[in-house]
Design an enzyme around this catalytic site. Structure first.
Site, PDB file in Angstrom:
ATOM      1  CG  ASN A 188      -7.455  -2.223  -6.234  1.00 38.60           C
ATOM      2  OD1 ASN A 188      -6.511  -2.988  -6.025  1.00 38.60           O
ATOM      3  ND2 ASN A 188      -7.804  -1.291  -5.342  1.00 38.60           N
ATOM      4  CG  ASP A 220      -2.121   0.852   1.109  1.00 32.84           C
ATOM      5  OD1 ASP A 220      -2.322   1.436   0.024  1.00 32.84           O
ATOM      6  OD2 ASP A 220      -2.866   0.961   2.093  1.00 32.84           O
TER       7      ASP A 220
HETATM    8  C1  FPP Z   1      -1.836   0.121  -3.365  1.00 32.98           C
HETATM    9  O1  FPP Z   1      -1.371   1.437  -3.282  1.00 32.98           O
HETATM   10  C2  FPP Z   1      -1.250  -0.522  -4.512  1.00 32.98           C
HETATM   11  C3  FPP Z   1      -1.918  -1.084  -5.535  1.00 32.98           C
HETATM   12  C4  FPP Z   1      -3.395  -1.118  -5.611  1.00 32.98           C
HETATM   13  C5  FPP Z   1      -1.206  -1.671  -6.670  1.00 32.98           C
HETATM   14  C6  FPP Z   1      -0.055  -2.545  -6.328  1.00 32.98           C
HETATM   15  C7  FPP Z   1       0.695  -2.727  -7.551  1.00 32.98           C
HETATM   16  C8  FPP Z   1       2.032  -2.652  -7.666  1.00 32.98           C
HETATM   17  C9  FPP Z   1       2.992  -2.503  -6.548  1.00 32.98           C
HETATM   18  C10 FPP Z   1       2.548  -2.675  -9.037  1.00 32.98           C
HETATM   19  C11 FPP Z   1       3.352  -3.770  -9.454  1.00 32.98           C
HETATM   20  C12 FPP Z   1       3.009  -5.146  -9.152  1.00 32.98           C
HETATM   21  C13 FPP Z   1       3.447  -6.145  -9.932  1.00 32.98           C
HETATM   22  C14 FPP Z   1       3.216  -7.535  -9.576  1.00 32.98           C
HETATM   23  C15 FPP Z   1       4.176  -5.883 -11.187  1.00 32.98           C
HETATM   24  P1  FPP Z   1      -2.393   2.620  -3.504  1.00 32.98           P
HETATM   25  O2  FPP Z   1      -2.392   2.973  -4.940  1.00 32.98           O
HETATM   26  O3  FPP Z   1      -3.712   2.238  -2.939  1.00 32.98           O
HETATM   27  O4  FPP Z   1      -1.738   3.752  -2.678  1.00 32.98           O
HETATM   28  P2  FPP Z   1      -2.493   4.915  -1.886  1.00 32.98           P
HETATM   29  O5  FPP Z   1      -3.244   4.254  -0.776  1.00 32.98           O
HETATM   30  O6  FPP Z   1      -1.358   5.745  -1.411  1.00 32.98           O
HETATM   31  O7  FPP Z   1      -3.360   5.618  -2.873  1.00 32.98           O
END
Ligand code: FPP
Length: 239
Positions: free
Chosen positions: A65, A17
């Protein structure tokens, strides 16, 4: 059952996250944070075996998501496809076995093909197991498992009275993966967010304030060292 923790958890599951906040804090588009997050995935997978971790399961895209902007969803899907293509060679050489959990039916068929291709290509690897959760939700997984078992009752004569923990585990996406010993969530949030609801029944939890794009192997090692001094009792009373 009673068990003192050995120094390292065998299986660590991570809720990655904070990508969006990391990018926003720097005045960059959220996708830049996801791109940096993908680099972190590679670094953590590489560091895991030396830290005693054989299994890693990461939450890349939840069933919730899809509510994000179309631009972000398409960007993330593209990132997953590129990660598979770009890392295939290194993963093969480094003995990484890659698997996916989640409901694939809603994903682009080309991405589904790539996922299947890399699973086949790395199926003989044993150095470290990387499982990526895409369009994954614990409730969705349990619902699909219930449907599978109901069909087996209706069509194959499965006796409902014989359905036990093992039968349910065997009907989950994780049927060939051990349960996680430790679940880590980054970015200071302290929710489970529908991740591995069944499998994490006896897992330890660690919450780190570090945003995922800043999650280095050093931060990972520090969290694992805290796990090493915990005692897991699995419902027993300890030693
Ligand atoms: C949560 O942070 C993250 C995600 C929903 C995406 C996770 C994906 C990756 C790390 C990309 C790569 C993965 C692979 C396997 C290539 P958020 O966007 O919810 O962060 P925030 O809470 O700060 O908005």
């Amino acid at each position: 059952m009673s068990s003192s923790a050995s120094s390292s958890p065998q299986h660590v599951a991570i809720i990655m996250d904070g990508n969006g906040r990391w990018a926003t804090q720097k005045g960059w588009p959220r996708l830049v944070g996801h791109r940096k997050g993908a680099e972190r995935v590679k670094a953590i997978v590489r560091a895991a075996p030396d830290l005693g971790v054989k299994w890693l399961t990461i939450y890349a895209f939840s069933t919730e998501n899809w509510k994000r902007s179309t631009e972000e969803v398409i960007g993330l899907m593209g990132l997953f496809a590129r990660y598979i293509q770009r890392e295939a060679e290194d993963m093969s050489r480094e003995g990484v076995r890659m698997r996916f959990i989640g409901d694939r039916s809603r994903l682009d068929p080309k991405l589904q093909d790539l996922m299947h291709w890399i699973e086949e290509r790395t199926s003989g690897n044993t150095h470290v197991n990387l499982t990526v959760a895409i369009n994954y939700g614990g409730r969705n997984e349990l619902t699909r498992a219930a449907q599978v078992l109901a069909r087996r009752v209706a069509e194959e004569g499965l006796d409902p009275a014989t359905i036990d923990d093992e039968t349910v585990s065997g009907a989950l996406d994780t049927h060939d993966i051990p349960d996680p010993d430790l679940v880590i969530r980054t970015s200071g949030e302290t929710r489970v967010s529908n991740f591995l609801l069944w499998q994490a029944a006896y897992a330890e939890f660690e919450f780190s304030p570090v945003l995922w794009p800043d999650f280095t192997p050093e931060v990972f090692a520090e969290i694992l060292s805290r796990y090493g001094v915990r005692e897991r009792r699995f419902g027993g009373v300890g030693t």
